[in-house]
Design a protein around this motif. Structure first.
Motif, PDB file in Angstrom:
ATOM      1  N   ASP A   1      -3.319   8.650  -6.204  1.00 23.14           N
ATOM      2  CA  ASP A   1      -2.039   8.337  -5.564  1.00 23.14           C
ATOM      3  C   ASP A   1      -1.158   7.493  -6.484  1.00 23.14           C
ATOM      4  OD1 ASP A   1      -2.711   9.793  -3.359  1.00 23.14           O
ATOM      5  OD2 ASP A   1      -3.089   8.084  -2.044  1.00 23.14           O
TER       6      ASP A   1
ATOM      7  N   GLU B   1      -0.246   0.283  -5.513  1.00 23.09           N
ATOM      8  CA  GLU B   1      -1.147   1.342  -5.062  1.00 23.09           C
ATOM      9  C   GLU B   1      -2.399   1.336  -5.923  1.00 23.09           C
ATOM     10  OE1 GLU B   1      -3.277   3.794  -3.249  1.00 23.09           O
ATOM     11  OE2 GLU B   1      -1.314   3.290  -2.360  1.00 23.09           O
TER      12      GLU B   1
ATOM     13  N   HIS C   1       0.874  -1.180   0.000  1.00 29.03           N
ATOM     14  CA  HIS C   1       0.000   0.000   0.000  1.00 29.03           C
ATOM     15  C   HIS C   1       0.914   1.234   0.000  1.00 29.03           C
ATOM     16  CE1 HIS C   1      -2.431  -3.278   1.684  1.00 29.03           C
ATOM     17  NE2 HIS C   1      -3.509  -2.610   1.280  1.00 29.03           N
TER      18      HIS C   1
END
Length: 280
Positions: A124, A119, A42
């Protein structure tokens, strides 16, 4: 879930602990002159502006990195951490930016090392991909990190660090994370796995950690900092790292670090823990 943005929390006390320990793991791993892989499930945006609406809305960094920014009497692990944050701010005195985990690793990578970053959040992912575009030692994947982890291990280097840092937005995350680590460990039993966890509901967190403790996996180390007593009220009272196969001497560095953080960041009634939950 794609609502979570780490920008709200960048540089808070949990980030201080997480990134200081990540840097120590890398430092200890680099004592062996062999290549390694860093796998992040992540990865986030890679870096954050502390002046933007996310950070300013919560101001969490003010109770984290900001309290260490100008200190000159820190233990070595925290000195190295603050130095990297300062480097990310291009050496300026004003604290304006905070690096994410991939940026910390990037600042400490050797030419022989590589990164695999997952991700799923579209914004992001774009920021992260832009940051590492053209770098052949870094692979950025727009995919679920827990599923991607199974494809990423074992790395070809046979040495590596896996950081699992989910949002825990939904309760099933706690079970899915533990299950994913257990499965990944079966494929990569010599890897170092670093699980970041929050304490919002202590029973829920401990249920996840107990699943790992009872898995039969050896060498499991808890590194935890609470800034106030556990509570049923809303909000995170503690955060920690659960490290499987920590490199030698990480526990010693962790003890020195959390003792210092307890003095600097405790909000009243908090405590710190460095404890082998499962030994050899």
């Amino acid at each position: 879930m794609l609502s979570y943005r780490h920008g709200y929390h960048a540089g808070n006390y949990a980030d201080v602990l997480k990134h200081t320990m990540l840097l120590q793991v890398l430092k200890l791993m680099h004592k062996k002159d062999k290549p390694m892989a860093y796998i992040d499930t992540h990865a986030g945006a890679g870096g954050y502006a502390l002046t933007d609406e996310f950070a300013q809305k919560t101001g969490e960094y003010l109770d984290g990195i900001a309290k260490l920014w100008q200190q000159d009497d820190l233990p070595e692990a925290l000195v190295n951490y603050v130095a990297d944050v300062r480097h990310f701010n291009q050496g300026k005195e004003e604290l304006s930016f905070y690096p994410g985990s991939p940026a910390f690793v990037d600042m400490n990578m050797r030419q022989k090392d590589r990164m695999v970053l997952h991700e799923l959040h579209p914004r992001d992912f774009d920021l992260l991909n832009e940051q590492f575009q053209g770098d052949r030692s870094v692979k950025v994947l727009k995919t679920d990190g827990l599923k991607g982890l199974m494809a990423a291990v074992p790395p070809i280097e046979r040495r590596g660090v896996v950081l699992i840092d989910p949002s825990y937005e939904i309760k099933t995350d706690y079970v899915e994370v533990a299950n994913a680590i257990i499965k990944a460990h079966k494929k990569f039993a010599t890897g170092t796995f670093m699980l970041w966890y929050p304490v919002v509901d202590r029973a829920q967190t401990e249920s996840m950690l107990n699943r790992l403790k009872q898995s039969g996996i050896r060498r499991q180390l808890r590194i935890e900092q609470s800034v106030k007593p556990d509570s049923h009220a809303f909000g995170m009272t503690a955060a920690g790292l659960w490290v499987i196969n920590p490199p030698w001497q990480l526990d010693e560095a962790a003890k020195e670090t959390v003792d210092c953080l307890h003095k600097r960041l405790n909000e009243g009634g908090g405590c710190v823990t460095v404890q082998w939950e499962v030994e050899e």
